[in-house]
Motif scaffolding. Sequence first.
Motif, PDB file in Angstrom:
ATOM      1  N   ILE A  81      38.052  86.944 -60.649  1.00 61.92           N
ATOM      2  CA  ILE A  81      38.140  85.771 -61.572  1.00 61.92           C
ATOM      3  C   ILE A  81      38.584  84.554 -61.034  1.00 61.92           C
ATOM      4  N   ASN A  82      39.689  84.872 -60.279  1.00 61.68           N
ATOM      5  CA  ASN A  82      40.435  83.747 -59.613  1.00 61.68           C
ATOM      6  C   ASN A  82      39.675  83.138 -58.397  1.00 61.68           C
ATOM      7  N   LEU A  83      38.812  84.164 -57.565  1.00 57.79           N
ATOM      8  CA  LEU A  83      38.239  83.605 -56.615  1.00 57.79           C
ATOM      9  C   LEU A  83      36.685  82.842 -57.184  1.00 57.79           C
ATOM     10  N   ARG A  84      36.247  83.294 -58.114  1.00 57.39           N
ATOM     11  CA  ARG A  84      35.150  82.453 -58.727  1.00 57.39           C
ATOM     12  C   ARG A  84      35.672  81.191 -59.311  1.00 57.39           C
ATOM     13  N   GLU A  85      36.840  80.946 -59.680  1.00 54.19           N
ATOM     14  CA  GLU A  85      37.204  80.040 -60.515  1.00 54.19           C
ATOM     15  C   GLU A  85      37.352  78.983 -59.304  1.00 54.19           C
ATOM     16  N   LYS A  86      38.050  79.260 -58.134  1.00 57.35           N
ATOM     17  CA  LYS A  86      38.066  78.406 -56.943  1.00 57.35           C
ATOM     18  C   LYS A  86      36.900  78.013 -56.616  1.00 57.35           C
ATOM     19  N   SER A  90      35.500  73.985 -56.219  1.00 53.21           N
ATOM     20  CA  SER A  90      35.283  73.435 -55.063  1.00 53.21           C
ATOM     21  C   SER A  90      33.933  72.888 -55.515  1.00 53.21           C
ATOM     22  N   ALA A  91      32.876  73.736 -55.937  1.00 52.02           N
ATOM     23  CA  ALA A  91      31.668  73.174 -56.223  1.00 52.02           C
ATOM     24  C   ALA A  91      31.512  72.011 -57.103  1.00 52.02           C
ATOM     25  N   ALA A  92      32.509  71.765 -58.081  1.00 57.10           N
ATOM     26  CA  ALA A  92      32.860  70.710 -59.052  1.00 57.10           C
ATOM     27  C   ALA A  92      33.085  69.431 -58.239  1.00 57.10           C
ATOM     28  N   LYS A  93      34.100  69.530 -57.191  1.00 56.13           N
ATOM     29  CA  LYS A  93      34.546  68.633 -56.185  1.00 56.13           C
ATOM     30  C   LYS A  93      33.471  67.986 -55.539  1.00 56.13           C
ATOM     31  N   ILE A  94      32.882  68.991 -54.936  1.00 66.40           N
ATOM     32  CA  ILE A  94      31.667  68.604 -54.243  1.00 66.40           C
ATOM     33  C   ILE A  94      30.659  67.692 -54.943  1.00 66.40           C
ATOM     34  N   THR A  95      30.315  68.181 -55.969  1.00 65.03           N
ATOM     35  CA  THR A  95      29.309  67.364 -57.032  1.00 65.03           C
ATOM     36  C   THR A  95      30.059  66.082 -57.309  1.00 65.03           C
ATOM     37  N   ASP A  96      31.335  66.059 -57.580  1.00 73.21           N
ATOM     38  CA  ASP A  96      31.830  64.762 -58.250  1.00 73.21           C
ATOM     39  C   ASP A  96      31.681  63.884 -56.790  1.00 73.21           C
ATOM     40  N   GLU A  97      32.065  64.308 -55.725  1.00 71.02           N
ATOM     41  CA  GLU A  97      31.885  63.240 -54.419  1.00 71.02           C
ATOM     42  C   GLU A  97      30.365  62.985 -54.174  1.00 71.02           C
ATOM     43  N   ALA A  98      29.480  64.150 -54.500  1.00 71.76           N
ATOM     44  CA  ALA A  98      28.158  63.533 -54.162  1.00 71.76           C
ATOM     45  C   ALA A  98      27.791  62.498 -55.055  1.00 71.76           C
ATOM     46  N   ALA A  99      28.234  62.701 -56.503  1.00 75.37           N
ATOM     47  CA  ALA A  99      27.666  61.553 -57.630  1.00 75.37           C
ATOM     48  C   ALA A  99      28.445  60.281 -57.137  1.00 75.37           C
ATOM     49  N   LYS A 100      29.579  60.205 -56.657  1.00 76.05           N
ATOM     50  CA  LYS A 100      30.284  59.063 -56.043  1.00 76.05           C
ATOM     51  C   LYS A 100      29.677  58.365 -54.956  1.00 76.05           C
TER      52      LYS A 100
END
Length: 109
Positions: A81-86, A90-100
Amino acid sequence: MLGENYVYFFTVQGFFIGIIFGILKSLDAEGLFLYTFFITAFFYLFSHIIIALYFKTIALKAHYFPKDVHERHLDLFVNEINLREKLIDSAAKITDEAAKVNKRVVSND
């Protein structure tokens, strides 16, 4: 179902059996009362004995619980579960950067 419910059921059943037996065998009200009382008391005590034996045999059927095995499995699940949360973070960060980046590209046009 709770043990109390069995006691109540057998007690009421004994009461009605006592009334029927008392009506058939007694010649007066006192006999009817005594038959009903003793048969009801017998059913009440008998139901307690049966339920006590039932719960005693249930307790004897307890089995070994392998605590160590379950703790290892739970630790593996927690790590997964911890690995999947990480990964999701990271996918959320990449998505935020792509949106910016997309926002900057759209605003420059």
